[in-house]
Write an enzyme that holds these catalytic residues in place. Structure first.
Site, PDB file in Angstrom:
ATOM      1  N   ASP A  14       0.723  -1.464  -0.050  1.00  0.00           N
ATOM      2  CA  ASP A  14       0.073  -0.093  -0.051  1.00  0.00           C
ATOM      3  C   ASP A  14       0.928   1.263  -0.082  1.00  0.00           C
ATOM      4  O   ASP A  14       0.389   2.337   0.540  1.00  0.00           O
ATOM      5  CB  ASP A  14      -0.856   0.123   1.188  1.00  0.00           C
ATOM      6  N   LYS A  17       2.069   2.664  -5.321  1.00  0.00           N
ATOM      7  CA  LYS A  17       2.495   1.954  -6.492  1.00  0.00           C
ATOM      8  C   LYS A  17       1.885   2.532  -7.533  1.00  0.00           C
ATOM      9  O   LYS A  17       2.311   2.857  -8.713  1.00  0.00           O
ATOM     10  CB  LYS A  17       2.745   0.639  -6.592  1.00  0.00           C
ATOM     11  N   GLY A  41      -4.455  -4.138  -4.514  1.00  0.00           N
ATOM     12  CA  GLY A  41      -5.310  -3.215  -4.774  1.00  0.00           C
ATOM     13  C   GLY A  41      -4.731  -1.753  -4.769  1.00  0.00           C
ATOM     14  O   GLY A  41      -4.064  -1.287  -4.392  1.00  0.00           O
ATOM     15  N   HIS A  42      -4.597  -1.204  -6.232  1.00  0.00           N
ATOM     16  CA  HIS A  42      -4.123  -0.085  -6.532  1.00  0.00           C
ATOM     17  C   HIS A  42      -5.302   0.987  -6.770  1.00  0.00           C
ATOM     18  O   HIS A  42      -6.253   0.955  -7.394  1.00  0.00           O
ATOM     19  CB  HIS A  42      -3.404  -0.111  -7.789  1.00  0.00           C
ATOM     20  N   GLN A 220       1.997  -5.880  -3.645  1.00  0.00           N
ATOM     21  CA  GLN A 220       2.451  -5.814  -1.990  1.00  0.00           C
ATOM     22  C   GLN A 220       3.642  -5.086  -1.818  1.00  0.00           C
ATOM     23  O   GLN A 220       3.908  -4.343  -2.786  1.00  0.00           O
ATOM     24  CB  GLN A 220       2.406  -7.248  -1.671  1.00  0.00           C
TER      25      GLN A 220
HETATM   26  P1  IMP Z   1      -2.736 -12.736   1.527  1.00  0.00           P
HETATM   27  O1  IMP Z   1      -1.927 -12.104   0.279  1.00  0.00           O
HETATM   28  O2  IMP Z   1      -3.951 -12.338   1.103  1.00  0.00           O
HETATM   29  O3  IMP Z   1      -2.209 -14.188   1.672  1.00  0.00           O
HETATM   30  O4  IMP Z   1      -2.409 -11.962   2.692  1.00  0.00           O
HETATM   31  C1  IMP Z   1      -1.225 -12.031   3.481  1.00  0.00           C
HETATM   32  C2  IMP Z   1      -0.823 -10.657   4.185  1.00  0.00           C
HETATM   33  O5  IMP Z   1      -0.279  -9.791   3.113  1.00  0.00           O
HETATM   34  C3  IMP Z   1      -1.769 -10.208   4.846  1.00  0.00           C
HETATM   35  O6  IMP Z   1      -1.132  -9.376   6.076  1.00  0.00           O
HETATM   36  C4  IMP Z   1      -2.283  -9.143   4.040  1.00  0.00           C
HETATM   37  O7  IMP Z   1      -2.813  -8.116   4.816  1.00  0.00           O
HETATM   38  C5  IMP Z   1      -0.962  -8.745   3.285  1.00  0.00           C
HETATM   39  N1  IMP Z   1      -1.310  -8.154   2.037  1.00  0.00           N
HETATM   40  C6  IMP Z   1      -1.743  -8.771   0.741  1.00  0.00           C
HETATM   41  N2  IMP Z   1      -1.761  -8.194  -0.109  1.00  0.00           N
HETATM   42  C7  IMP Z   1      -1.658  -6.969   0.276  1.00  0.00           C
HETATM   43  C8  IMP Z   1      -1.667  -5.686  -0.479  1.00  0.00           C
HETATM   44  O8  IMP Z   1      -1.963  -5.358  -1.716  1.00  0.00           O
HETATM   45  N3  IMP Z   1      -1.437  -4.471   0.514  1.00  0.00           N
HETATM   46  C9  IMP Z   1      -1.140  -4.710   1.782  1.00  0.00           C
HETATM   47  N4  IMP Z   1      -0.950  -5.859   2.232  1.00  0.00           N
HETATM   48  C10 IMP Z   1      -1.362  -7.026   1.604  1.00  0.00           C
END
Ligand code: IMP
Length: 416
Positions: A14, A17, A41-42, A220
């Site tokens: 977050d 990007k 999520g962008h 991420q």
């Molecule tokens: P997952 O990717 O859904 O398996 O989540 C694993 C961890 O990565 C969790 O702490 C999520 O909140 C974090 N996470 C996954 N995608 C994002 C993102 O796009 N932004 C911020 N945190 C993310």
């Protein structure tokens, strides 16, 4: 032959990007996603309109750009199709790797059920089935996007898997889908997505050979990397620049510039170590002003001060050439701003990331704040204290700041 540039998040995700990639897109022919799925999520603001992208590369907002979803991504056809519906004329502007893995409804159900079983040890995933899709890939039982070209066969194979995993489904109290209904969905996915499925690696090689400009858009953040992040509180892919290579089939010699995206403070969604988290007044203030709510899940982000130790670590992991400093305006009006320059760890002062980061305590230095940087587009017009803050971040991370974002709008960006 040209080289591909990489934009990568260097905190816990977050970082903003989307805005940087969107701004850079005008200089590129291709914009590519290489890892993750619709957990990303962008948010991009253009002329006051907010676009939230999850799977689609950000180049989609630029009619000239070709958008590529690489082999390293886990693709939910359902989500992608819904996202595609927002845009016209994607033919010839969107390509999906035949080797990318499928993320289907049962992956998300497994993700949510497993998190529930973990109770207070839950990772705090996005619940989008990212871990279970990558687990299938690594276990060599996954299904790839190319299989959508033969939906009947894919459906049969999926049911063989469901049969083998009957016990797991029953423990997790998940219903196995109805055959006919799944087949209907797969046929729909196949019909809509087939024209976009191709060998994207060969396509990108050709593009590089023809001197086309390619931008790799990270998803991420580096501190969520499966190998180098705060394991097990991480996502299931390599989010650092190296992951962008495997996720698209490029080699290290084909990489040009690596730009690290960093917020002027730190946020994290989900559980896990976060040394500079401020659970009091300042964290709350940053969350409010910075509108720190997840684009994919709507969850409130945890907020805190800039962690220069983490940034120094991820700068090296990624091989950064420059930094893009985001959301500097969120700190407008703070009397004092803090930077974590070291940790106290097992009685010592350290400036590296230990594998048990949860045992590290931040050591801060404090600087005077500034009145307002909001909307400023010229470096010389920045308040002196904001300039001092930027300079100190550069010193501590060892990387130069090249872009400074002073509002969510595309053009409120200082280029140095
Ligand atoms: P997952 O990717 O859904 O398996 O989540 C694993 C961890 O990565 C969790 O702490 C999520 O909140 C974090 N996470 C996954 N995608 C994002 C993102 O796009 N932004 C911020 N945190 C993310």
């Amino acid at each position: 032959m040209s080289k591909a540039d990489i934009v990568v998040g260097i905190q816990w995700g977050d970082e903003g990007k989307g805005k940087v990639v969107d701004k850079l897109c005008e200089n590129y022919d291709f914009v590519c996603r290489s890892a993750g799925g619709h957990n990303a999520g962008h948010t991009i603001w253009v002329n006051g309109i907010r676009y939230a992208l999850h799977l689609m590369p950000s180049g989609v907002l630029h009619p000239r750009c070709i958008n590529v979803i690489g082999n390293g991504v886990v693709v939910s056809p359902e989500v992608l199709i819904a996202e595609m519906a927002q845009f016209e004329n994607l033919k010839g502007r969107l390509y999906i790797s035949d080797r990318a893995h499928l993320n289907l409804a049962h992956h998300s159900l497994i993700d949510i059920a497993k998190e529930k079983l973990k109770g207070d040890k839950a990772i705090g995933t996005t619940g989008k089935g990212i871990g279970p899709s990558y687990a299938d890939k690594i276990n060599r039982v996954g299904h790839r996007v190319g299989e959508l070209l033969e939906p009947e066969r894919l459906c049969e194979n999926l049911f063989k898997d469901f049969e083998e995993n009957k016990i797991l489904f029953s423990i997790l109290e998940i219903d196995i889908p109805e055959y006919e209904s799944l087949l209907k969905d797969l046929k729909r996915f196949s019909e809509i997505l087939s024209p976009y499925i191709t060998d994207t690696t060969r396509m990108l090689w050709k593009a590089l050979d023809e001197d086309k400009r390619i931008l790799l858009e990270g998803a991420q953040g580096s501190m969520l990397d499966i190998d180098h992040g705060t394991y097990p509180y991480v996502t299931s892919s390599n989010t650092i620049s190296a992951g962008a290579l495997t996720g698209l089939g490029l080699n290290p010699k084909e990489i040009g510039e690596v730009i690290g995206i960093v917020k002027a403070y730190t946020t994290r969604v989900g559980n896990g170590a976060f040394p500079t988290e401020d659970k009091g007044e300042y964290g709350e203030k940053i969350a409010q002003i910075g509108k720190e709510i997840g684009v994919s899940t709507g969850r409130k982000r945890r907020c805190g001060w800039y962690d220069a130790v983490a940034v120094k670590y991820t700068a090296r992991l990624n091989g950064l050439d420059s930094l893009s400093l985001m959301k500097l305006d969120v700190l407008d009006g703070f009397e004092k701003v803090k930077i974590c320059r070291a940790y106290e760890y097992k009685g010592e002062e350290i400036t590296y990331i230990p594998s048990d980061l949860e045992n590290a305590k931040p050591i801060y230095e404090e600087m005077d704040g500034w009145d307002k940087v909001f909307g400023i587009r010229d470096y010389d017009l920045l308040p002196e204290n904001a300039k001092k803050y930027i300079k100190r971040l550069e010193e501590l991370s060892g990387v130069k700041v090249k872009y400074i974002s002073t509002s969510p709008e595309r053009d409120d960006t200082i280029v140095l």
